[in-house]
Scaffold this active site. Structure first.
Site, PDB file in Angstrom:
ATOM      1  N   THR A  78       0.857  -1.187   0.000  1.00  0.00           N
ATOM      2  CA  THR A  78       0.000   0.000   0.000  1.00  0.00           C
ATOM      3  C   THR A  78       0.891   1.236   0.000  1.00  0.00           C
ATOM      4  O   THR A  78       2.089   1.152   0.246  1.00  0.00           O
ATOM      5  CB  THR A  78      -0.906   0.048   1.245  1.00  0.00           C
ATOM      6  N   ALA A  97       3.248  -1.269   4.669  1.00  0.00           N
ATOM      7  CA  ALA A  97       2.483  -0.099   5.117  1.00  0.00           C
ATOM      8  C   ALA A  97       3.436   1.085   5.184  1.00  0.00           C
ATOM      9  O   ALA A  97       4.425   1.048   5.922  1.00  0.00           O
ATOM     10  CB  ALA A  97       1.860  -0.374   6.478  1.00  0.00           C
ATOM     11  N   ILE A 145       7.433  -2.217   7.206  1.00  0.00           N
ATOM     12  CA  ILE A 145       7.416  -0.750   7.215  1.00  0.00           C
ATOM     13  C   ILE A 145       8.005  -0.233   5.910  1.00  0.00           C
ATOM     14  O   ILE A 145       9.161  -0.513   5.577  1.00  0.00           O
ATOM     15  CB  ILE A 145       8.206  -0.185   8.415  1.00  0.00           C
ATOM     16  N   LYS A 146       7.201   0.522   5.197  1.00  0.00           N
ATOM     17  CA  LYS A 146       7.615   1.055   3.899  1.00  0.00           C
ATOM     18  C   LYS A 146       8.179   2.453   4.103  1.00  0.00           C
ATOM     19  O   LYS A 146       7.498   3.340   4.633  1.00  0.00           O
ATOM     20  CB  LYS A 146       6.411   1.075   2.953  1.00  0.00           C
ATOM     21  N   LEU A 147       9.429   2.639   3.680  1.00  0.00           N
ATOM     22  CA  LEU A 147      10.166   3.881   3.932  1.00  0.00           C
ATOM     23  C   LEU A 147      10.688   4.457   2.621  1.00  0.00           C
ATOM     24  O   LEU A 147      11.039   3.705   1.706  1.00  0.00           O
ATOM     25  CB  LEU A 147      11.358   3.596   4.860  1.00  0.00           C
TER      26      LEU A 147
END
Length: 214
Positions: free
Chosen positions: A27, A56, A82-84
């Site tokens: 996402t 996310a 965790i999308k960074l």
């Protein structure tokens, strides 16, 4: 290569999940905003459907904010990744999460150097964007190949997620050139499954069967 679906639409996820091919979900803030729903509630619903990595994305631009957001998201489930962003601050946050064994997906990768930096900071996944490179006349597929070769030569375990997938050729070429995953919109999934010869062949089989019953 494994398949992820790139959406925050729960019904799309449910539909494609029923095919039995989904390894996970990605996402981003744009996809979440498009749905107009609470982000955390949406994630919880997705987690109930798919047992796999769910990327996310944080919206903070500083490492401290990314870490605060990421810790809250990671607390939802071990399946949350965790999308960074691929920035200096994003790398700091990646290092922080890697030390705590929380998986990360470094996104908005447009060069092999960026992918290598993300991997060395401890990223679990890197997401090179194919369609956006195509848009500016650069070769996104060559980027996948370059990253895959560099990671192989140096024994790097970080996995590649081909992102910004626009059409079935992106999927085929990403698989051919060494991507571990492709994250694909629902529309492209439906293009992957369709072929006119499949349709015409099925129609002929059914017509032949029907003629036998007369």
């Amino acid at each position: 290569m494994r398949f992820l679906i790139d959406t925050a639409n729960v019904e799309e996820i449910r539909e494609i999940h029923e095919w039995g091919v989904l390894a996970g979900v990605t996402t981003n803030p744009s996809l979440v905003a498009k749905e107009g729903r609470d982000f955390v509630e949406t994630l919880k619903e997705i987690l109930d459907i798919v047992d796999g990595p769910i990327s996310a994305e944080v919206i903070s631009t500083d490492a401290k904010g990314m870490i605060e957001e990421g810790e809250k998201l990671a607390a939802l489930s071990k399946n949350i990744v965790i999308k960074l962003p691929m920035t200096a601050e994003g790398l700091k946050a990646t290092k922080y999460f890697a030390k705590r064994k929380i998986r990360t997906n470094v996104t908005l990768v447009f060069s092999a150097n960026q992918a290598l930096l993300a991997a060395r900071a401890g990223a679990s996944f890197v997401s090179p964007f194919l369609g956006r490179l195509d848009d500016i006349g650069q070769d996104g597929m060559q980027l996948i190949e370059d990253i895959a070769e560099i990671f192989s030569v140096h024994g790097i375990d970080t996995e590649i997620i081909a992102a910004s997938v626009r059409h079935p050729v992106h999927v085929t070429e990403a698989a051919r050139r060494g991507s571990h995953f492709a994250t694909i919109p629902a529309k492209v999934f439906k293009q992957l499954i369709a072929h006119p010869l499949t349709d015409s062949g099925l129609e002929k089989f059914l017509a032949d069967w029907a003629s036998m019953q007369k």
